[in-house]
Write a protein that holds these residues in place. Structure first.
Motif, PDB file in Angstrom:
ATOM      1  N   ASP A 153     -35.506  36.960  16.293  1.00 52.35           N
ATOM      2  CA  ASP A 153     -36.116  37.790  17.350  1.00 52.35           C
ATOM      3  C   ASP A 153     -37.640  37.738  17.290  1.00 52.35           C
ATOM      4  N   TYR A 154     -38.165  36.544  17.093  1.00 52.95           N
ATOM      5  CA  TYR A 154     -39.622  36.371  17.042  1.00 52.95           C
ATOM      6  C   TYR A 154     -40.251  36.763  18.373  1.00 52.95           C
ATOM      7  N   ASP A 155     -41.370  37.462  18.314  1.00 57.54           N
ATOM      8  CA  ASP A 155     -42.103  37.880  19.505  1.00 57.54           C
ATOM      9  C   ASP A 155     -43.010  36.739  19.956  1.00 57.54           C
ATOM     10  N   TRP A 156     -42.599  36.038  21.016  1.00 59.68           N
ATOM     11  CA  TRP A 156     -43.344  34.867  21.472  1.00 59.68           C
ATOM     12  C   TRP A 156     -44.723  35.223  22.001  1.00 59.68           C
ATOM     13  N   SER A 157     -44.923  36.450  22.389  1.00 56.23           N
ATOM     14  CA  SER A 157     -46.229  36.852  22.913  1.00 56.23           C
ATOM     15  C   SER A 157     -47.221  37.217  21.823  1.00 56.23           C
ATOM     16  N   SER A 158     -46.785  37.213  20.550  1.00 59.11           N
ATOM     17  CA  SER A 158     -47.666  37.639  19.458  1.00 59.11           C
ATOM     18  C   SER A 158     -48.756  36.625  19.154  1.00 59.11           C
ATOM     19  N   SER A 193     -45.994  27.506  18.652  1.00 58.22           N
ATOM     20  CA  SER A 193     -44.743  27.632  19.412  1.00 58.22           C
ATOM     21  C   SER A 193     -44.439  26.372  20.212  1.00 58.22           C
TER      22      SER A 193
END
Length: 692
Positions: A619-624, A629
């Motif tokens: 559940d990695y936060d791609w917006s972080s 990526s």
């Protein structure tokens, strides 16, 4: 007799027809396929897509051969038979050109070719490479001198929206030019009224939008054979140590980790990139890789064993994927934080190897772009401390003319060091380069960063000139080796190394990476890629996550060979020794000049993952924007082919004739079927007698 005569005539005619008929397929007569093509493809990150793609089935356009800017502007203003695919000299490719073409409805694609003009710069990376994932404020766009890569256009990270191909075969370009001259290059006002030479560019990319979207689409299970539309960029990092990390008992084959050591890291990046699916990487990363491998070989000669019970070991690392936001170094820092370096553990401890943390790093030395230039090597120290200041003084005192070492304080070029400093700002670091400010390399991360860019010439003799690249890289490696030796032992290295031996080593290493992967060194380690041809070069692109690439494997085993120990004769039992992550055993040649004599080598070398932590964190936060990526789109068939496009009137006529034939065939079949009882006589069936 006449029957035999007519039979012979028929046989003779048949033989002639077979002889003169080549049976060529219709589509092969319609198209001329181009083979020597290199395409621009699509990559994606957390926010957007970059690169190029054709429409599904291929993008088609009328060829317009251009030799100057006015030729392109002519069709943009006056073209009547579009869409067009301009054939442009490769040095025309700029951000301004792409902006113009993207805003024009008359352009379907782009084909680039090499002209006779000398290219002075060609870099499509950013002016501040990896600026969002390094130490803040280490690159400035306010003034030209504040940028590391001032020639960078950033087109690698631009969404092109149409296909771009690069063709370097002069014969294929000449065929396209001849076709253009014969059918297109006259009476432009009436182009739409006659057949025109056209091209089909097929490079459809399945991945679209961004990484989270394409990963989600790849994970959707809609049938028993789900299709992946993109894959994470990644390969393997390579590491090796000068001294063993564990104690090995030859009798019991017991392995016990050596704890409490500090480490001097000597690193280089091992990957490059370009706008196209082909790389060169002579300046970056090859000069750094060659210097690191030579340093490892020299230090092994200086310190063959840890006889002084030194508490400091040397850790060599080749980072992969650094072009795309420091993939390799990010993963190594992540693994160190989790206690999973150099081997993955369950509870932070290993029975084979010591767990190495970032806090165990005594000094971090990175070997970056190191071509000769004016002979000056700059030691970039972002923060000056006692350790890197002491090491810089050792570099200055151990160097020999014509190579000069000079400190550069407060500067930090794009490097793997940035990943460590961002997380651990107190680590002592030095980055060695051939530039103090902006890159000396005007072809950074491009297909033209080749051997000509660094003035490399292969010397197949023992005579290597003093002003050669080989001499310069050897002196850098020798200076670093002497300084590391002095730092570890507290003694000055007195014996001079065999300069001719190491000059030939550098010479052959450059030959392996820039000219011929089937070189003597790769033959010596017995790890040549299968099915290779002579005079072919290795791809240094990071690729997608999977098994190590040929380049990574070869670099790793060369590093292991240079730092390994001979433990016996070459036998089948060598590879049957007890294997674990602490030691590897391989049969290898004793030298590149004696390929037929092999010994059993024990090496402390291995590979670790060079895939961004973003793809393994649940559940990695791609917006972080915390980790790289980058993914690469999958694609199908790639092709480029010429054909003659008919006029609109011809197409309409062909369509009309086809429709008429289709309707007529239905009518004819109906009439024949409805009157079949008249046209065809029914077979008279004789009754079977039953009464004999």
């Amino acid at each position: 007799m006449s029957l035999v005569k007519y039979g012979l005539i028929f046989l003779f005619t048949s033989i002639l027809s077979f002889h003169y008929c080549n049976g060529e397929r219709t589509k092969d007569r319609m198209y001329i396929n181009f083979k020597a093509t290199t395409l621009c493809f699509r990559r994606l990150n957390a926010t957007h897509q970059t690169g190029c793609s054709s429409v599904r089935g291929g993008t088609k356009g009328v060829i317009h051969y251009c030799t100057k800017q006015d030729d392109l502007e002519f069709i943009l203003r006056n073209g009547t038979a579009g869409p067009y695919v301009p054939l442009l000299p490769v040095d025309f490719l700029t951000r301004g050109l792409i902006t113009v073409l993207k805003n024009s409805s008359k352009i379907a694609g782009l084909v680039l070719y090499m002209n006779n003009e000398t290219i002075t710069s060609f870099s499509h990376d950013l002016q501040c490479p990896n600026e969002n994932f390094g130490v803040p404020n280490t690159c400035s766009k306010d003034e030209r001198h504040g940028m590391w890569n001032p020639e960078g256009t950033g087109l690698i990270f631009e969404d092109m929206r149409f296909p771009i191909f690069y063709v370097d075969d002069v014969n294929e370009i000449q065929a396209a030019k001849d076709c253009f001259q014969k059918f297109n290059n006259f009476s432009f006002e009436t182009q739409k009224d006659r057949p025109l030479c056209s091209v089909q560019l097929n490079s459809f990319m399945y991945g679209a939008k961004n990484t989270p979207t394409c990963i989600r689409r790849s994970n959707i299970v809609t049938n028993l054979n789900p299709m992946r539309v993109c894959d994470p960029l990644g390969d393997k990092n390579v590491w090796a140590t000068l001294f063993p990390l564990s104690e090995y008992n030859n009798k019991t084959e017991e392995v016990k980790p050596i704890l409490g050591q500090k480490y001097i890291i000597i690193s280089a990046r091992s990957d490059t990139a370009s706008l196209f699916d082909r790389t060169s990487g002579a300046e970056s990363p090859v000069t750094g890789v060659v210097t690191l491998l030579t340093t490892a070989k020299i230090l092994k000669k200086m310190l063959p064993k840890n006889d002084g019970n030194y508490n400091t070991n040397i850790l060599f690392i080749l980072f992969n994927g650094e072009t795309f936001d420091y993939i390799g170094s990010q993963r190594l820092v992540y693994d160190m934080e989790k206690g999973n370096f150099p081997v993955e553990t369950e509870n932070g401890t290993s029975i084979f190897l010591p767990v190495i943390k970032a806090t165990d790093i005594l000094l971090f030395v990175e070997l970056s772009q190191l071509s000769r230039g004016d002979g000056t090597v700059y030691a970039h120290r972002y923060k000056v401390d006692q350790m890197n200041d002491n090491f810089t003084n050792l570099l200055v005192s151990n160097t020999r003319f014509p190579t000069i070492f000079e400190p550069s304080d407060g500067t930090l070029p794009p490097s793997s060091v940035q990943t460590f400093l961002k997380k651990y700002p107190n680590i002592s670091t030095i980055v060695l380069t051939n530039h103090k400010g902006e890159y000396a390399n005007r072809f950074y991360n491009s297909i033209f960063d080749n051997r000509n860019n660094i003035n490399y010439k292969y010397y197949n003799t023992t005579d290597v000139p003093i002003d050669s690249l080989q001499k310069h890289l050897y002196q850098v490696a020798n200076t670093v080796s002497k300084s590391v030796f002095q730092l570890i032992t507290g003694k000055v290295w007195q014996d001079e190394t065999d300069e001719s031996e190491f000059l030939q080593l550098v010479n052959e290493l450059l030959h392996c990476y820039l000219e011929d992967q089937n070189c003597k060194l790769h033959q010596a380690i017995g790890k040549q890629p299968q099915k290779i041809q002579d005079n072919t070069t290795l791809s240094l692109y990071v690729g997608i996550d999977g098994s190590p690439s040929d380049a990574t494997t070869l670099m790793g085993f060369l590093l292991g060979w240079f730092t390994g120990d001979i433990v016996g004769n070459s036998t089948q039992n060598c590879t049957n020794f007890s294997k674990n992550y602490a030691f590897r055993f391989y049969n290898m040649s004793v030298s590149m000049d004696n390929l037929n004599t092999t010994k059993c080598f024990r090496m402390v070398m291995n590979f670790t993952e060079a895939v961004s932590p973003a793809f393994i964190i649940e559940d990695y936060d791609w917006s972080s924007n915390l980790y790289s990526s980058w993914t690469e789109s999958t694609w199908g068939d790639i092709s480029m082919r010429l054909f003659l496009k008919p006029t609109v009137a011809q197409e309409s006529m062909t369509m009309a004739i086809g429709c008429i034939s289709f309707i007529f065939s239905f009518v004819l079949v109906y009439l024949i079927k409805s009157r079949s009882h008249i046209l065809f006589t029914a077979e008279q069936v004789q009754p079977i007698p039953v009464d004999c």
